[in-house]
Design a protein around this motif. Structure first.
Motif, PDB file in Angstrom:
ATOM      1  N   UNK A  75       0.809  -1.221   0.000  1.00  0.00           N
ATOM      2  CA  UNK A  75       0.000   0.000   0.000  1.00  0.00           C
ATOM      3  C   UNK A  75       0.843   1.272   0.000  1.00  0.00           C
ATOM      4  N   UNK A  76       2.153   1.128  -0.168  1.00  0.00           N
ATOM      5  CA  UNK A  76       2.991   2.326  -0.279  1.00  0.00           C
ATOM      6  C   UNK A  76       3.574   2.821   1.034  1.00  0.00           C
ATOM      7  N   UNK A  77       3.417   2.023   2.093  1.00  0.00           N
ATOM      8  CA  UNK A  77       4.051   2.395   3.357  1.00  0.00           C
ATOM      9  C   UNK A  77       5.506   1.927   3.335  1.00  0.00           C
TER      10      UNK A  77
ATOM     11  N   UNK B   2       6.971   1.924  -3.730  1.00  0.00           N
ATOM     12  CA  UNK B   2       6.980   2.133  -5.190  1.00  0.00           C
ATOM     13  C   UNK B   2       7.116   3.609  -5.531  1.00  0.00           C
ATOM     14  N   UNK B   3       8.257   4.209  -5.165  1.00  0.00           N
ATOM     15  CA  UNK B   3       8.502   5.633  -5.401  1.00  0.00           C
ATOM     16  C   UNK B   3       9.177   5.850  -6.743  1.00  0.00           C
TER      17      UNK B   3
ATOM     18  N   UNK C 136      -1.928  10.205   7.382  1.00  0.00           N
ATOM     19  CA  UNK C 136      -0.613   9.711   6.961  1.00  0.00           C
ATOM     20  C   UNK C 136      -0.166   8.439   7.679  1.00  0.00           C
ATOM     21  N   UNK C 137      -1.080   7.799   8.382  1.00  0.00           N
ATOM     22  CA  UNK C 137      -0.679   6.577   9.085  1.00  0.00           C
ATOM     23  C   UNK C 137      -1.858   5.617   9.185  1.00  0.00           C
ATOM     24  N   UNK C 138      -1.524   4.336   9.211  1.00  0.00           N
ATOM     25  CA  UNK C 138      -2.538   3.306   9.442  1.00  0.00           C
ATOM     26  C   UNK C 138      -2.121   2.558  10.707  1.00  0.00           C
TER      27      UNK C 138
ATOM     28  N   UNK D  31       9.851  -3.944  -4.807  1.00  0.00           N
ATOM     29  CA  UNK D  31       8.777  -3.184  -4.151  1.00  0.00           C
ATOM     30  C   UNK D  31       7.881  -4.123  -3.342  1.00  0.00           C
ATOM     31  N   UNK D  32       7.575  -3.755  -2.114  1.00  0.00           N
ATOM     32  CA  UNK D  32       6.730  -4.579  -1.239  1.00  0.00           C
ATOM     33  C   UNK D  32       7.538  -5.545  -0.386  1.00  0.00           C
TER      34      UNK D  32
END
Lengths: 142, 73, 142, 73
Positions: free
Chosen positions: A25-27, C39-40, A67-69, C81-82
């Motif tokens: 999820x991009x964290x 994934x930047x 900005x956080x989960x 990524x991930x």
């Protein structure tokens, strides 16, 4: 919703589920906190009561952060020494927000989550009064 | 009638009382000596919302919970 | 010693091993940090070089703390990524030392561990110069 | 002889040079134009200990590593 377990939390499988769920999820940072029952004062373990309606209500404000989960699990009933009674994990893009949110979250949890802790000594539950914190407005009925 | 629940270590069964306000409830609960040590340090929620002063009306069917000091984790 | 993995770190089994190893040693808090590849900038992943002799030397000062135990793992080579390239866990008796040590440790790691990061773009390694930090004494041969 | 290794992104093979001090080594390395951008921002370790000034003698068999800016994690 807070995930609730009777007895010790299955730490590793819960962390695995959260990690797999969020890793794409991009964290960039996942910071868990694992609260392990220590063999203090000769206890066999700890025991917990919790009041779920207000626990979930309290947790809601931590579920709508931009900005956080944050994920969280807690035990009720008896949790033996070496087992885990509290587990959470903060997911953020960068590490620094992660440190900040983890600390704020855990401190708020300790001060405000409606959970009661008992020492287990000789199989008996003894309320851990010395470690407990008054909630806001405490004493108004006195 | 108002239902009053005593959480965690208080270890007392719920009671139903006639009380039109928290002030009235306070008087009623203080008649029970075994409750007094808990009332000193417990917080109060009406319908699961913490209240911080006594100026709260109660109506039929309201639920009051008494919350002693907490310690999760 | 730092645990080194080629490619992504097996996060869950490493955490499980550390947790099982330490949970009965009287620590009340285990705080891991899991660094996930984000994934930047359209990257496929990251890639790492590391210089093990100095990495282990650097880590030594974090292994002789009185009130905390720290475990650490890092990847070399490509990490997609991930996947996770950096994993550590701080064990302390109480949570507050844990927060403090985790943050200090991770910041020291970022500033001083002899590891070089590359973006993986179209299968090529591009040194992540903009994110890199000079070590003490940098430039003395210039 | 002193062995010099170039770490990470420098991408240059190790070399063996005659140098009795870091000052001498600095002169030798600066003759290689491709190294100059790296020398500006790289740190230096002698036998795996970072050194922060040039007043360091080198002896036969010493190992010098050139460490560009780091970024783990």
């Amino acid at each position: 919703m807070v995930e609730i377990f009777k007895g010790g939390i299955p730490v590793i499988e819960t962390l695995e589920r959260w990690y797999e769920e969020c890793k794409l999820e991009g964290y960039g940072a996942m910071i868990p906190f694992i609260g392990i029952v220590r063999p203090d004062n000769g206890i066999e373990g700890l025991s917990f009561d919790l009041y779920l309606p207000m626990l979930n209500e309290w947790f809601k404000k931590w579920q709508n952060l931009k900005e956080a989960k944050i994920m969280m699990a807690h035990s009720f009933g008896d949790v033996m020494v070496g087992e885990t009674s509290f587990l959470c994990a903060v997911f953020t893009k960068h590490r620094r927000e992660g440190f900040k949110y983890l600390e704020e979250f855990v401190e708020d949890f300790k001060a405000n989550a409606p959970i009661w802790k008992y020492d287990l000594i000789n199989g008996k539950r003894i309320f851990a009064k010395d470690r407990a914190k008054k909630l806001p407005g405490a004493g108004i009925l006195n | 009638m108002v239902k009053v629940e005593f959480l965690g270590p208080i270890g007392k069964k719920p009671v139903e009382v006639e009380a039109g306000s928290l002030k009235e409830l306070k008087e009623i609960l203080n008649k029970d000596d075994s409750l007094k040590p808990w009332l000193e340090n417990s917080a109060v929620a009406v319908n699961d919302k913490i209240v911080q002063d006594l100026d709260v009306e109660l109506k039929n069917g309201d639920r009051v919970v008494i919350l002693p000091p907490v310690c999760g984790g």
